[in-house]
Design a protein around this motif. Structure first.
Motif, short mmCIF file in Angstrom:
data_model
loop_
_atom_site.label_atom_id
_atom_site.label_comp_id
_atom_site.label_asym_id
_atom_site.label_seq_id
_atom_site.Cartn_x
_atom_site.Cartn_y
_atom_site.Cartn_z
N PHE A 198 0.83 -1.21 0.00
CA PHE A 198 0.00 0.00 0.00
C PHE A 198 0.87 1.26 0.00
O PHE A 198 0.51 2.26 -0.63
N LEU A 199 2.01 1.21 0.70
CA LEU A 199 2.91 2.36 0.69
C LEU A 199 3.47 2.58 -0.72
O LEU A 199 3.54 3.72 -1.20
N ASN A 200 3.86 1.49 -1.38
CA ASN A 200 4.34 1.62 -2.76
C ASN A 200 3.25 2.17 -3.68
O ASN A 200 3.54 2.91 -4.62
N ALA A 201 2.00 1.79 -3.41
CA ALA A 201 0.90 2.24 -4.25
C ALA A 201 0.63 3.73 -4.13
O ALA A 201 -0.04 4.31 -5.00
N VAL A 202 1.11 4.35 -3.05
CA VAL A 202 0.95 5.81 -2.89
C VAL A 202 2.31 6.51 -2.91
O VAL A 202 2.49 7.56 -2.31
N MET B 278 5.20 5.73 -1.61
CA MET B 278 5.98 5.74 -0.38
C MET B 278 6.70 4.40 -0.25
O MET B 278 6.53 3.50 -1.07
N GLN B 279 7.51 4.28 0.78
CA GLN B 279 8.22 3.03 1.01
C GLN B 279 8.50 2.86 2.50
O GLN B 279 8.51 3.83 3.26
N LYS B 280 8.71 1.61 2.90
CA LYS B 280 9.06 1.32 4.28
C LYS B 280 10.54 1.59 4.50
O LYS B 280 11.37 1.35 3.62
N SER B 281 10.88 2.07 5.68
CA SER B 281 12.28 2.30 6.06
C SER B 281 12.43 1.96 7.53
O SER B 281 11.43 1.80 8.24
N PRO B 282 13.67 1.82 8.02
CA PRO B 282 13.85 1.50 9.43
C PRO B 282 13.20 2.52 10.38
O PRO B 282 12.84 2.18 11.50
N THR B 283 13.05 3.75 9.92
CA THR B 283 12.46 4.79 10.77
C THR B 283 10.97 4.96 10.53
O THR B 283 10.33 5.81 11.15
N GLY B 284 10.39 4.19 9.59
CA GLY B 284 8.97 4.30 9.29
C GLY B 284 8.73 4.64 7.84
O GLY B 284 9.67 4.73 7.04
N PRO B 285 7.47 4.86 7.46
CA PRO B 285 7.16 5.19 6.06
C PRO B 285 7.79 6.52 5.64
O PRO B 285 7.87 7.46 6.43
N GLU B 286 8.24 6.57 4.39
CA GLU B 286 8.81 7.80 3.85
C GLU B 286 8.50 7.88 2.36
O GLU B 286 8.25 6.87 1.71
N MET B 287 8.50 9.10 1.84
CA MET B 287 8.20 9.30 0.43
C MET B 287 9.36 8.79 -0.43
O MET B 287 10.53 8.87 -0.03
N ARG B 288 9.03 8.30 -1.60
CA ARG B 288 10.05 7.88 -2.55
C ARG B 288 10.68 9.10 -3.21
O ARG B 288 10.18 10.22 -3.08
N ASP B 289 11.79 8.86 -3.91
CA ASP B 289 12.43 9.95 -4.63
C ASP B 289 11.48 10.52 -5.67
O ASP B 289 10.58 9.83 -6.17
N GLU B 290 11.70 11.77 -6.02
CA GLU B 290 10.79 12.47 -6.92
C GLU B 290 10.61 11.74 -8.25
O GLU B 290 9.52 11.67 -8.80
N ASP B 291 11.71 11.17 -8.78
CA ASP B 291 11.63 10.52 -10.08
C ASP B 291 11.03 9.12 -10.01
O ASP B 291 10.89 8.45 -11.04
N GLU B 292 10.67 8.65 -8.82
CA GLU B 292 10.07 7.33 -8.66
C GLU B 292 8.57 7.40 -8.33
O GLU B 292 7.94 6.37 -8.14
N ARG B 293 8.02 8.59 -8.27
CA ARG B 293 6.62 8.75 -7.90
C ARG B 293 5.75 8.74 -9.16
O ARG B 293 5.73 9.72 -9.90
#
Length: 549
Positions: free
Chosen positions: A301-305, A307-322
């Motif tokens: 679901f994070l990838n679908a919006v 975003m991505q999972k990280s050790p510190t929690g959800p975070e936005m993907r790089d601009e060119d990956e959105r």
């Protein structure tokens, strides 16, 4: 008055059916029978809806969070990585590397390591090839020990001595008497062998069960995996086998002495993995394995919006990956444009059909239904031919002098081409609900308004149009929901700027095989449609939607 007399009087005061049963009880029984009969009549339809509609939706929702492949394929590695602190930037300890060796070796034997690599490759590019290389090279680790044990005694490379040492006497007797075609005996470990050789017993148990259940081969004829030889080295190096007196005790004592010699060659698991592929030395690989080790994940679901999972929690993907946010916005915008285009084109057609004589209207209705008799692929391909720069429309515009030959319009492989083609394809779905409602509007209402002095425009806007709104609502819902899920037409005429989110869902299902992400995207699309449906109900009212009558 006695109780018996009172009961008799109460019973006498009841209304009875023809068979002497109290009427109230008889009615309840009759109603229950009718309900059961009604339920049996609708049961086939109910089962069909559950199997073909409810079950697929529930399966889609489950797949959007299901992530058990990591924990099932790397169970020991997952346990060891729980204690690893990825924030330090250091690689996991040697125990985790050895756990990964065991898990990947066993997964490679079952041909599951590539599936795991494909799953993790969705989160970090390159992991798929990492697992493929490792699966092919893991035998090299155990062969270092296997070759030395075999040089000491060739029996270490044969199946029967291993089976005699690791299996019980009853199992070995059954294995000796086994004939091809008979059921294979179930493996039973020798009593006490797990205390003497714990690593070896565990590794041999995996090997034995795999050979007996999946390969259906005799353990007396199959040499053990190289993993078993590595496990034997670990046990001989760490423990004392001098007290073992069972089958193979002499072989085991000689192997124990060999392991203690300075010339015995060993290999570190970590060094071997890095030699397979240097990416194993990248902390991000291990961090990805740990992050996606729980059996259920929000990662899809994070990838679908975007975003991505990280050790510190959800975070936005790089601009060119959105990309998915853009696709959702484009899908909603273009579906609304297509819906409004269909309303503008369908309303006058439906109005004309509903006000013509029945015979003429029926003949013209054939033209509305004609597209349903033509393949969707043919209709879409026809628009591709007409809209291309060397197509019919551009040729006509050049011939009329409205466009220069060098400046032909680009009307295909973009949003314009998608809107034109899908408006044409979905137009009948708008005309039919409008026509069914408009045909029920009494002409006397219009005549009455005009007789009272209303102009044609006032008559239409104040009298006729409000009564046709339910048809517009029904057609709009139908066209919008069809448009938001379309993928064939956008795929053919949409190019890079006219594709919908449904095209991405189809890609993940059929090409990338990322069914989890496809399910997450489909779930979000379903929620968006339900929210819009709820808003429509709040604003317009679903009770006002009619298909005629």
């Amino acid at each position: 008055m006695s109780d018996a007399t009172a009961d008799a009087q109460n019973e006498a005061g009841k209304v009875l059916a023809a068979d002497g049963t109290p009427l109230k009880k008889s009615l309840r029984r009759a109603l229950r029978t009718q309900k059961m009969r009604a339920l049996l009549l609708i049961a086939p339809l109910l089962i069909f809806v559950v199997v073909t509609f409810i079950a697929p939706i529930l399966d889609m929702l489950f797949r959007s969070v299901e992530n058990q492949i990591v924990s099932e394929t790397l169970p020991r590695t997952v346990v060891e990585l729980r204690e690893w602190d990825e924030e330090t930037g250091n690689l996991p300890d040697q125990v985790a590397w050895e756990a990964a060796y065991k898990d990947i070796f066993y997964a490679a034997e079952r041909k599951l390591h590539t599936r795991l690599g494909t799953r993790l490759n969705y989160e970090q590019t390159g992991i798929s090839s990492l697992f493929r290389k490792s699966g092919r090279g893991l035998d090299d680790i155990g062969e270092v020990y296997q070759d030395q044990f075999k040089d000491l005694d060739k029996s270490w490379d044969k199946g029967e001595p291993w089976a005699s040492m690791m299996g019980s006497d009853a199992f070995n007797d059954a294995m000796s008497n086994w004939k091809k075609g008979d059921p294979l005996p179930q493996f039973e470990a020798r009593a006490g062998i797990a205390e003497v050789l714990p690593e070896t017993a565990a590794a041999y148990d995996w090997f034995a069960r795999f050979q007996l259940t999946e390969e259906e081969k005799s353990l007396h004829k199959e040499e053990p995996w190289t993993l078993v030889h590595w496990a034997l080295y670990k046990d001989l190096k760490a423990g004392d086998v001098s007290g073992y007196t069972g089958p193979g005790a002499e072989m085991l004592a000689e192997a124990d002495a060999l392991v203690d010699t300075p010339d015995f060659e060993t290999i570190a698991i970590q060094d071997a993995f890095v030699e397979f592929d240097e990416d194993w030395a990248d902390v991000e690989v291990w961090r990805t394995i740990k992050t996606y080790s729980p059996p259920y994940t929000s990662g899809y679901f994070l990838n679908a919006v975007d975003m991505q999972k990280s050790p510190t929690g959800p975070e936005m993907r790089d601009e060119d990956e959105r990309i998915y946010g853009l696709l959702f916005k484009r899908t909603l915008f273009m579906s609304l444009v297509i819906t409004f285009s269909c309303i503008l084109l369908a309303y006058p057609v439906a109005y004309l059909l509903s006000n013509l004589p029945m015979r003429t209207a029926n003949l013209l209705m054939i033209l509305v239904l004609l597209p349903f008799w033509t393949s969707l692929l043919v209709r879409t391909s026809a628009w591709k031919v007409m809209l291309q720069q060397q197509g019919v429309i551009n040729d006509v515009l050049v011939w009329l002098g409205l466009v220069n030959d060098a400046d032909r319009l680009v009307m295909i492989n973009n949003q314009f081409g998608t809107i034109v083609a899908m408006t044409h394809i979905l137009l009948p779905f708008m005309i039919l609900p409008m026509y069914s409602v408009m045909s029920t509007i009494p002409p006397s209402y219009v005549r009455a308004a005009k007789s009272l002095g209303a102009t044609n425009w006032t008559t239409f806007w104040r009298v006729y149009f409000p009564q046709s709104v339910p048809g517009i609502g029904a057609g709009s819902i139908l066209v919008f929901i069809l448009a938001i899920g379309y993928y064939i037409t956008p795929e053919i005429v949409g190019g890079t700027t006219g594709t919908f989110i449904s095209n991405r869902i189809a890609y993940h299902i059929s090409s990338s095989l990322n069914w989890g992400l496809a399910a997450a995207l489909g779930s979000i699309l379903l929620v968006v449609v339900l929210v819009l449906y709820w808003l429509y109900d709040r604003i317009v009212g679903i009770d006002n939607v009619k298909l005629g009558g």
